[in-house]
Write a protein that holds these residues in place. Sequence first.
Motif, mmCIF file in Angstrom:
data_model
loop_
_atom_site.group_PDB
_atom_site.id
_atom_site.type_symbol
_atom_site.label_atom_id
_atom_site.label_comp_id
_atom_site.label_asym_id
_atom_site.label_seq_id
_atom_site.Cartn_x
_atom_site.Cartn_y
_atom_site.Cartn_z
ATOM 1 N N ALA A 115 -45.525 59.967 5.531
ATOM 2 C CA ALA A 115 -46.835 59.600 6.080
ATOM 3 C C ALA A 115 -46.637 59.409 7.576
ATOM 4 C CB ALA A 115 -47.359 58.315 5.447
ATOM 5 N N TYR A 116 -47.575 59.906 8.358
ATOM 6 C CA TYR A 116 -47.460 59.765 9.804
ATOM 7 C C TYR A 116 -48.830 59.460 10.383
ATOM 8 C CZ TYR A 116 -48.907 64.645 9.576
ATOM 9 O OH TYR A 116 -49.571 65.803 9.294
ATOM 10 N N ASN A 117 -48.824 58.665 11.449
ATOM 11 C CA ASN A 117 -50.050 58.198 12.072
ATOM 12 C C ASN A 117 -49.960 58.493 13.564
ATOM 13 O OD1 ASN A 117 -51.449 55.864 13.638
ATOM 14 N ND2 ASN A 117 -52.473 55.936 11.666
ATOM 15 N N THR A 118 -50.937 59.237 14.077
ATOM 16 C CA THR A 118 -51.001 59.569 15.496
ATOM 17 C C THR A 118 -52.417 59.371 16.001
ATOM 18 O OG1 THR A 118 -51.537 61.883 15.065
ATOM 19 C CG2 THR A 118 -49.192 61.334 15.272
ATOM 20 N N PRO A 119 -52.581 59.216 17.313
ATOM 21 C CA PRO A 119 -53.944 59.172 17.845
ATOM 22 C C PRO A 119 -54.559 60.568 17.794
ATOM 23 C CG PRO A 119 -52.353 59.124 19.636
ATOM 24 C CD PRO A 119 -51.566 59.047 18.359
ATOM 25 N N ALA A 120 -55.872 60.618 17.652
ATOM 26 C CA ALA A 120 -56.585 61.894 17.704
ATOM 27 C C ALA A 120 -57.016 62.192 19.135
ATOM 28 C CB ALA A 120 -57.799 61.854 16.792
ATOM 29 N N LYS A 121 -57.334 61.126 19.882
ATOM 30 C CA LYS A 121 -57.759 61.238 21.274
ATOM 31 C C LYS A 121 -57.114 60.124 22.066
ATOM 32 C CE LYS A 121 -62.336 63.294 20.909
ATOM 33 N NZ LYS A 121 -63.741 63.137 21.274
ATOM 34 N N MET A 122 -56.861 60.399 23.325
ATOM 35 C CA MET A 122 -56.300 59.397 24.231
ATOM 36 C C MET A 122 -56.911 59.591 25.609
ATOM 37 S SD MET A 122 -52.207 59.676 23.435
ATOM 38 C CE MET A 122 -51.795 58.317 24.536
ATOM 39 N N LYS A 123 -56.758 58.584 26.457
ATOM 40 C CA LYS A 123 -57.082 58.713 27.872
ATOM 41 C C LYS A 123 -55.774 58.968 28.605
ATOM 42 C CE LYS A 123 -61.326 56.122 28.058
ATOM 43 N NZ LYS A 123 -62.276 57.177 28.236
ATOM 44 N N SER A 124 -55.865 59.618 29.751
ATOM 45 C CA SER A 124 -54.668 60.070 30.450
ATOM 46 C C SER A 124 -53.725 58.955 30.873
ATOM 47 C CB SER A 124 -55.061 60.909 31.672
ATOM 48 O OG SER A 124 -55.832 60.141 32.563
ATOM 49 N N SER A 125 -54.202 57.739 31.004
ATOM 50 C CA SER A 125 -53.338 56.668 31.499
ATOM 51 C C SER A 125 -52.855 55.716 30.413
ATOM 52 C CB SER A 125 -54.098 55.860 32.549
ATOM 53 O OG SER A 125 -55.245 55.275 31.945
ATOM 54 N N GLU A 126 -53.253 55.917 29.164
ATOM 55 C CA GLU A 126 -52.923 54.929 28.145
ATOM 56 C C GLU A 126 -51.662 55.272 27.351
ATOM 57 O OE1 GLU A 126 -56.353 54.606 25.615
ATOM 58 O OE2 GLU A 126 -55.878 56.391 24.495
ATOM 59 N N THR A 127 -51.089 54.227 26.775
ATOM 60 C CA THR A 127 -49.940 54.368 25.890
ATOM 61 C C THR A 127 -50.443 54.261 24.457
ATOM 62 O OG1 THR A 127 -48.475 53.334 27.501
ATOM 63 C CG2 THR A 127 -47.721 53.348 25.220
ATOM 64 N N GLU B 261 -48.560 54.412 3.069
ATOM 65 C CA GLU B 261 -49.496 54.328 4.187
ATOM 66 C C GLU B 261 -49.803 52.898 4.611
ATOM 67 O OE1 GLU B 261 -52.883 56.509 2.781
ATOM 68 O OE2 GLU B 261 -52.116 58.403 3.569
ATOM 69 N N SER B 262 -49.539 51.912 3.747
ATOM 70 C CA SER B 262 -49.850 50.524 4.109
ATOM 71 C C SER B 262 -48.985 50.102 5.294
ATOM 72 C CB SER B 262 -49.634 49.587 2.919
ATOM 73 O OG SER B 262 -48.255 49.468 2.639
ATOM 74 N N GLY B 263 -49.575 49.357 6.174
ATOM 75 C CA GLY B 263 -48.860 48.917 7.357
ATOM 76 C C GLY B 263 -48.941 49.898 8.510
ATOM 77 N N MET B 264 -49.542 51.062 8.281
ATOM 78 C CA MET B 264 -49.730 52.014 9.372
ATOM 79 C C MET B 264 -50.832 51.484 10.286
ATOM 80 S SD MET B 264 -47.718 54.642 8.961
ATOM 81 C CE MET B 264 -47.720 56.354 8.557
ATOM 82 N N THR B 265 -50.798 51.888 11.527
ATOM 83 C CA THR B 265 -51.781 51.438 12.500
ATOM 84 C C THR B 265 -53.186 51.828 12.044
ATOM 85 O OG1 THR B 265 -50.141 51.780 14.211
ATOM 86 C CG2 THR B 265 -52.402 51.525 14.940
ATOM 87 N N GLU B 266 -54.079 50.869 12.007
ATOM 88 C CA GLU B 266 -55.469 51.121 11.595
ATOM 89 C C GLU B 266 -56.402 50.997 12.789
ATOM 90 O OE1 GLU B 266 -56.610 52.102 8.626
ATOM 91 O OE2 GLU B 266 -54.584 52.182 7.832
ATOM 92 N N ILE B 267 -56.007 51.546 13.904
ATOM 93 C CA ILE B 267 -56.812 51.488 15.114
ATOM 94 C C ILE B 267 -57.808 52.644 15.084
ATOM 95 C CG2 ILE B 267 -56.721 51.669 17.643
ATOM 96 C CD1 ILE B 267 -53.888 50.516 17.488
ATOM 97 N N PRO B 268 -59.069 52.401 15.457
ATOM 98 C CA PRO B 268 -60.023 53.513 15.515
ATOM 99 C C PRO B 268 -59.489 54.619 16.428
ATOM 100 C CG PRO B 268 -61.158 51.425 15.786
ATOM 101 C CD PRO B 268 -59.682 51.125 15.803
ATOM 102 N N GLY B 269 -59.686 55.855 16.014
ATOM 103 C CA GLY B 269 -59.213 56.980 16.800
ATOM 104 C C GLY B 269 -57.833 57.475 16.395
ATOM 105 N N THR B 270 -57.224 56.837 15.376
ATOM 106 C CA THR B 270 -55.939 57.326 14.891
ATOM 107 C C THR B 270 -56.142 58.021 13.553
ATOM 108 O OG1 THR B 270 -55.359 55.276 13.733
ATOM 109 C CG2 THR B 270 -54.649 55.475 16.021
#
Length: 189
Positions: A24-36, A54-63
């Motif tokens: 299982a892998y979690n990545t952002p779908a979109k980013m801004k040029s200056s963010e980590t 999948e539990s414990g994976m980042t649940e941030i919107p946009g990932t």
Amino acid sequence: MHDPPTDDDKLAMSLAQLKQGNLAYNTPAKMKSSETAHVTARIAPGTVSISILESGMTEIPGTQTQTASTPISSRMKMSLRSADFDITPLSSEEQIVAGNTPTTWEWDIIPKHSGKLRLHLAATVELNNLSRDFTSIDRDIAVEVDPISAAENFVGKNLVWILGGCGTGIAAIWAWWKKRKKPAAQPTA
């Protein structure tokens, strides 16, 4: 009389002994040029449920979290590479995969520029001092330009030229102003 097994035979026997697991892998779908952003990958034997993986994976919107089936061994490597990102590993590249607890790899990524950028994630099994890539995933990430960050980067990289241009402009205005204030020369008779 039997011939001793060749290296290819040994490799084939070792590969046949691999267990089936999941990634299982979690990545952002979109980013801004200056963010980590944070990237997480987890591998577990097939006996571990996908929901636990999948539990414990980042649940941030946009990932996005996705899963893939992969052969596993007790020693595995996970690598994340890209020419488009600065990548900082937050865990060891080589780890032991065993039991019912998923093994986790993590990285921080910072985009080098804007546009449609690509990350490459590879899971590698270790077999008797041999290694083989099994699961390779390419993930596209849309990186948008952050106008404030872009302006800050431009000024930071070009400060000497900007200050030089401003100084030249001020000197030119000063010279024009002084010349303008001089009284016109009176013609002599």
